[in-house]
Enzyme design. Structure first.
Site, mmCIF file in Angstrom:
data_model
loop_
_atom_site.group_PDB
_atom_site.id
_atom_site.type_symbol
_atom_site.label_atom_id
_atom_site.label_comp_id
_atom_site.label_asym_id
_atom_site.label_seq_id
_atom_site.Cartn_x
_atom_site.Cartn_y
_atom_site.Cartn_z
ATOM 1 N N SER A 24 0.748 -1.331 0.104
ATOM 2 C CA SER A 24 0.054 0.097 -0.123
ATOM 3 C C SER A 24 0.902 1.330 -0.107
ATOM 4 O O SER A 24 0.675 2.284 -0.714
ATOM 5 C CB SER A 24 -1.201 -0.040 1.049
ATOM 6 O OG SER A 24 -1.903 -1.063 1.100
ATOM 7 N N GLY A 70 -5.577 -4.296 -8.635
ATOM 8 C CA GLY A 70 -6.845 -3.264 -8.526
ATOM 9 C C GLY A 70 -6.183 -1.901 -8.047
ATOM 10 O O GLY A 70 -6.821 -1.261 -8.657
ATOM 11 N N ASP A 293 -8.915 -5.859 4.851
ATOM 12 C CA ASP A 293 -7.901 -6.899 4.587
ATOM 13 C C ASP A 293 -7.633 -7.954 5.524
ATOM 14 O O ASP A 293 -7.053 -9.052 5.192
ATOM 15 C CB ASP A 293 -6.674 -6.100 3.962
ATOM 16 C CG ASP A 293 -7.179 -5.823 2.533
ATOM 17 O OD1 ASP A 293 -7.973 -6.077 1.876
ATOM 18 O OD2 ASP A 293 -6.119 -4.920 1.944
ATOM 19 N N LYS A 391 1.319 -12.013 -5.819
ATOM 20 C CA LYS A 391 0.429 -10.592 -5.838
ATOM 21 C C LYS A 391 0.887 -9.603 -4.753
ATOM 22 O O LYS A 391 1.059 -8.658 -5.218
ATOM 23 C CB LYS A 391 -0.967 -10.818 -5.799
ATOM 24 C CG LYS A 391 -1.793 -9.780 -6.395
ATOM 25 C CD LYS A 391 -3.208 -9.907 -6.345
ATOM 26 C CE LYS A 391 -3.963 -8.878 -6.932
ATOM 27 N NZ LYS A 391 -3.938 -7.708 -6.323
#
Length: 414
Positions: A24, A70, A293, A391
């Site tokens: 992030s 995404g 998450d 990922k």
């Protein structure tokens, strides 16, 4: 590739694991670095998502395929729309083309963005022609995805007049907005967030600044789960601190209720986690609207401990890599769990089921694979498409082996 997992022998001494940089934080910093090259970044995430974003930012004309990423889709849509001279077709995987982006596109169009849907209205792929925005005010629905808002925030400081964003509704996953604002402040951008309005003031250039990305708390959650389900496992995780920008840094508080003790070593910037004997609750009740998450990890931990849970604030999980609420119900039910879901919550009933050779589908979702892996402490299981962990956490299986868990990465075709 299939991961075949089973109980192993836990090391008697604490083991050390160094999780990579936060995905992030890394993705936000890369967008800022593309606008202000004098920003240098250390401990950048090695995740697929971050690498895809890094490569995409070097392209200004042609097709950009971000696959399953995404965050990259949202951030790049805003970045290219405000980048004078960019001519991009922005696309992704089949699942990405099912994930909505209309709220962000509408906001960008109101600023003057030139964006066209190439297939279905409201969904990728997109044709984007970059232009310099002259408008400096925008309203956006804020209760669907915080990434829409962060995408605007990250583009705002390079706009001629900055940007004022008016939020419609209560923001979802607000810690991620605060992370974005904190990173803007760190590079010298002035911001103001009051009530439902966020102001980002313009800057022409950023003087040399170096930012070290903290390790990823979301990835740390899988080791918290492993310790909670183990008998005496002790793990030291490097490059973590109490003063974190990441919302998932609430892990120590949540997992204390599940018997995991966290000790911070401030000089070493590390945390040590260990199991302590406590009386577990019959059910763990949490509002995860700020940290969705963590939901998969927590549900699986509770199932492994034989307790129930009730989790709310999960409305964003339906538009992730898969419908995570449905995926959790489907895979846990295989193992004997009783799970109830609706559009924004999940309830797991207390269970005394034992694990025996379960086969877990990941639905191309990295967090499904990693959340279920700690159940190997309770018995044998297989996780399909194990490579999906790259990922966000390419070294996950390697690090899992360090804990003593048996892990054979076989070929699912055999």
């Amino acid at each position: 590739m299939k991961a075949i997992l089973g109980p192993g022998e836990f090391p008697k001494n604490p083991i050390e694991i160094e999780i990579g940089g936060s995905k992030s934080e890394s993705n936000r910093l890369l967008i800022l670095q593309a606008q202000f090259p004098d920003i240098s970044i250390k401990n950048l995430s090695q995740s697929d998502d971050t690498q895809v974003l890094q490569k995409s930012l070097k392209i200004l004309k042609g097709t950009v395929d971000i696959h399953h990423a995404g965050t990259a889709m949202r951030f790049l849509t805003a970045y290219y729309a405000g980048k004078e001279g960019a001519e991009i077709t922005l696309t992704g995987s089949k699942r990405m083309q099912q994930r909505p982006i209309g709220i962000l596109v509408d906001a960008l169009k109101s600023l003057g963005g030139d964006i066209e849907y190439l297939q279905n209205e409201g969904y990728p792929p997109l044709r984007i022609k970059g232009r310099t925005f002259q408008n400096n005010e925008v309203s956006i629905q804020s209760n669907v995805s915080s990434q829409y808002i962060s995408a605007l925030l990250l583009t705002a400081p390079s706009l001629p007049n900055g940007l004022s964003i008016f939020l419609q509704g209560k923001p979802i996953s607000e810690p991620y907005l605060q992370m974005t604002l904190s990173l803007l402040n760190r590079i010298g951008v002035k911001t103001n967030f009051r009530n439902n309005r966020i102001d980002i003031f313009p800057v022409r250039e950023i003087e040399d600044v170096e930012i070290v990305v903290e390790s990823d708390w979301s990835s740390a959650s899988y080791f918290y789960s492993l310790v909670a389900l183990s008998n005496g496992l002790k793990i030291t995780l490097r490059n973590f601190s109490e003063e974190s920008l990441q919302g998932d840094s609430v892990l120590p508080t949540i997992y204390k209720t599940l018997g995991v003790q966290t000790n911070f070593d401030i000089p070493e910037k590390s945390i040590s986690i260990s199991k302590e004997k406590i009386k577990l609750p019959a059910a763990l009740m949490l509002d995860l609207s700020k940290t969705p998450d963590l939901a998969q990890t927590i549900v699986v931990t509770c199932f492994g401990l034989g307790i129930g849970c009730g989790l709310s604030g999960l409305q964003t999980l339906k538009i992730k890599e898969t419908d995570r609420l449905l995926a959790l119900k489907t895979e846990l039910s295989k193992l004997g769990a009783i799970v109830h879901i609706d559009d924004s919550s999940l309830q797991l009933e207390k269970s005394s089921q034992t694990l025996s050779n379960g086969i877990i589908k990941t639905f191309q979702d990295h967090r499904m694979a990693m959340a279920f892996a700690p159940l190997a402490t309770k018995g044998n299981l297989s996780i399909e498409d194990a490579e999906v962990v790259s990922k966000s956490y390419p070294n996950f299986w390697k690090d899992l082996r360090k804990t003593g868990i048996f892990c054979d990465l076989g070929d699912s075709s055999k």
